[in-house]
Scaffold this active site. Structure first.
Site, mmCIF file in Angstrom:
data_model
loop_
_atom_site.group_PDB
_atom_site.id
_atom_site.type_symbol
_atom_site.label_atom_id
_atom_site.label_comp_id
_atom_site.label_asym_id
_atom_site.label_seq_id
_atom_site.Cartn_x
_atom_site.Cartn_y
_atom_site.Cartn_z
ATOM 1 N N ARG A 136 0.858 -1.184 0.000
ATOM 2 C CA ARG A 136 0.000 0.000 0.000
ATOM 3 C C ARG A 136 0.895 1.234 0.000
ATOM 4 O O ARG A 136 1.919 1.272 0.688
ATOM 5 C CB ARG A 136 -0.906 0.049 1.245
ATOM 6 C CG ARG A 136 -2.096 -0.885 1.202
ATOM 7 C CD ARG A 136 -3.149 -0.452 0.174
ATOM 8 N NE ARG A 136 -4.288 -1.365 0.142
ATOM 9 C CZ ARG A 136 -4.408 -2.416 -0.654
ATOM 10 N NH1 ARG A 136 -3.447 -2.721 -1.507
ATOM 11 N NH2 ARG A 136 -5.486 -3.174 -0.614
ATOM 12 N N GLU A 145 -2.477 7.503 -5.106
ATOM 13 C CA GLU A 145 -2.849 6.825 -6.351
ATOM 14 C C GLU A 145 -4.324 6.970 -6.710
ATOM 15 O O GLU A 145 -4.699 6.834 -7.878
ATOM 16 C CB GLU A 145 -2.484 5.333 -6.285
ATOM 17 C CG GLU A 145 -3.330 4.524 -5.304
ATOM 18 C CD GLU A 145 -2.969 3.035 -5.318
ATOM 19 O OE1 GLU A 145 -1.787 2.711 -5.189
ATOM 20 O OE2 GLU A 145 -3.904 2.220 -5.450
ATOM 21 N N HIS A 147 -0.860 -0.268 -9.722
ATOM 22 C CA HIS A 147 -1.643 -1.202 -8.894
ATOM 23 C C HIS A 147 -2.182 -2.380 -9.727
ATOM 24 O O HIS A 147 -3.375 -2.654 -9.737
ATOM 25 C CB HIS A 147 -2.795 -0.475 -8.184
ATOM 26 C CG HIS A 147 -3.134 -1.106 -6.861
ATOM 27 N ND1 HIS A 147 -3.363 -0.364 -5.720
ATOM 28 C CD2 HIS A 147 -3.252 -2.405 -6.498
ATOM 29 C CE1 HIS A 147 -3.641 -1.193 -4.714
ATOM 30 N NE2 HIS A 147 -3.580 -2.445 -5.166
#
Ligand code: NAD
Length: 338
Positions: free
Chosen positions: A234, A263, A295
């Site tokens: 993360r 993000e 991601h």
């Protein structure tokens, strides 16, 4: 059961619809992220399905609860984007996908290691440009290097297993050592020792208040000069500004990230026709020893299929009043009159 599914792309709709053939829920797909302004779209839906960059803040959950939502089904592993106390006080239940191909994320992390070490991103472009020079492409043998695994759960364990195959020494840091990692030959140490010894540091712990900015100016100084840092967990685990300073000073020799703290404003969208306003991200992108993916570590057929099946199973369990296999333990509810 009527389910509002937020933040969906074509591939989400395809996999969820296929898995739903066994369940028969009424899935209402929205492209919008879940946030306070969009929460009312779920009015009348007992279940709401979210992804990593949806924000289930207290305000959002209150709107959902007012519209009749009782179940928050996260189609991901991490749950840092849900206010669990607010969910508990509203009497909601929260489920996630605890277990889906940990190989997907671990293999992507290894991909970033290889891409950075052997400069594959540069080599690919050079050869396409008929530039066959090797200048600047020299890497190092992974064999014999020490890999620091921060968080040795399901993904950390898979990552360690693959790196063992390269002949690396395994060093772990976790609040709860994993017997399977010990069997692989991993040694555990405290964070500062892992950082001091590791040639490659890969993050696989969840984002929690205790792990927020785990990689910061102080911990970067504890690392070996020229270290490779990989983050597929993360974005909030890393203080990006401190990392930028670390890259500029040479303390960090390589950075591979699949996640970025800000993000939510960028990832999963095609922004190629716009001017990116995030200066920190743009600066990070400009370094030749940084590789960023958006991601995608989870994004394999196996993982996305399992995510869809698990999410729909959880919703069916909820509909049938069964105990929820993938429930997140919520803080005890505080009575309204307390
Ligand atoms: P897991 O629960 O199996 O493992 C997490 C490990 O972290 C556990 O061993 C736990 O003890 C450890 N941990 C908890 N607090 C810690 C702390 N303060 N310091 C060090 N270790 C700590 O989870 P997993 O399935 O291996 O997933 C790990 C993380 O990967 C998730 O939390 C998620 O954020 C991230 N993830 C990213 C993607 C992606 O596509 N990039 C996909 C899935 C998961």
């Amino acid at each position: 059961m009527k389910v509002a599914v937020f933040n969906t792309k074509q591939y989400d709709r395809r996999f969820l619809s296929a898995a739903n053939a066994e369940h028969g829920h009424e899935l209402i797909f929205y492209e919008a992220h879940l946030e306070p302004n969009t929460a009312s779209l779920a009015s009348g839906c007992p279940a709401v399905c979210l992804f990593v960059n949806d924000h289930a803040s207290a305000k959002t959950l209150e709107t959902l609860a007012a519209g009749g939502t009782q179940l928050i089904a996260l189609r991901c592993t991490g749950y840092n984007n849900v206010d669990l106390e607010a969910a508990a006080s509203l009497g909601m239940q929260v489920v996630r996908v605890t277990d889906y191909s940990p190989y997907s994320v671990a293999e992507h992390a290894v991909g970033l290691v290889m891409m950075l070490n052997r400069r594959l991103y540069k080599a690919y472009n050079r050869v396409r440009d008929d530039n066959f020079s090797l200048n600047g492409l020299m890497g190092f043998d992974l064999h014999g290097k020490t890999v620091g695994v921060i968080g040795t759960g399901k993904i950390g364990q898979c990552f360690a297993q693959i790196m063992k195959g390269f002949g690396c020494q395994l060093l772990g840091y976790d609040v709860q050592p994993n017997p399977a990692c010990l069997e692989l030959g991993m040694r555990y140490a405290d964070l500062s020792n892992v950082l001091a010894i590791a040639d490659v540091v890969s993050l696989h712990c969840p984002l929690l208040p205790s792990t927020y900015h785990l990689i910061n100016a102080t911990t970067i100084q504890q690392m070996k000069p020229g270290v490779m840092v990989i983050n597929t967990s993360r974005g909030g685990l890393v203080d990006t500004r401190a990392v930028i300073e670390g890259i500029k000073s040479g303390q960090i020799g390589f950075l591979g990230i699949d996640v970025y703290e800000e993000e939510a404003e960028l990832f999963f969208e095609d922004l190629s026709d716009t001017v990116i306003q995030d200066d920190v991200f743009q600066l990070l992108q400009s370094f030749s020893n940084v590789v960023i993916t958006a991601h995608q570590a989870f994004f394999t057929q196996e993982a996305v299929g399992t995510i869809a099946e698990t999410t729909l199973n959880s919703i069916t369990e909820f509909e049938q009043g069964r105990s929820l296999t993938n429930a997140i333990a919520l803080p005890a509810r505080i009575p309204a009159n307390a």
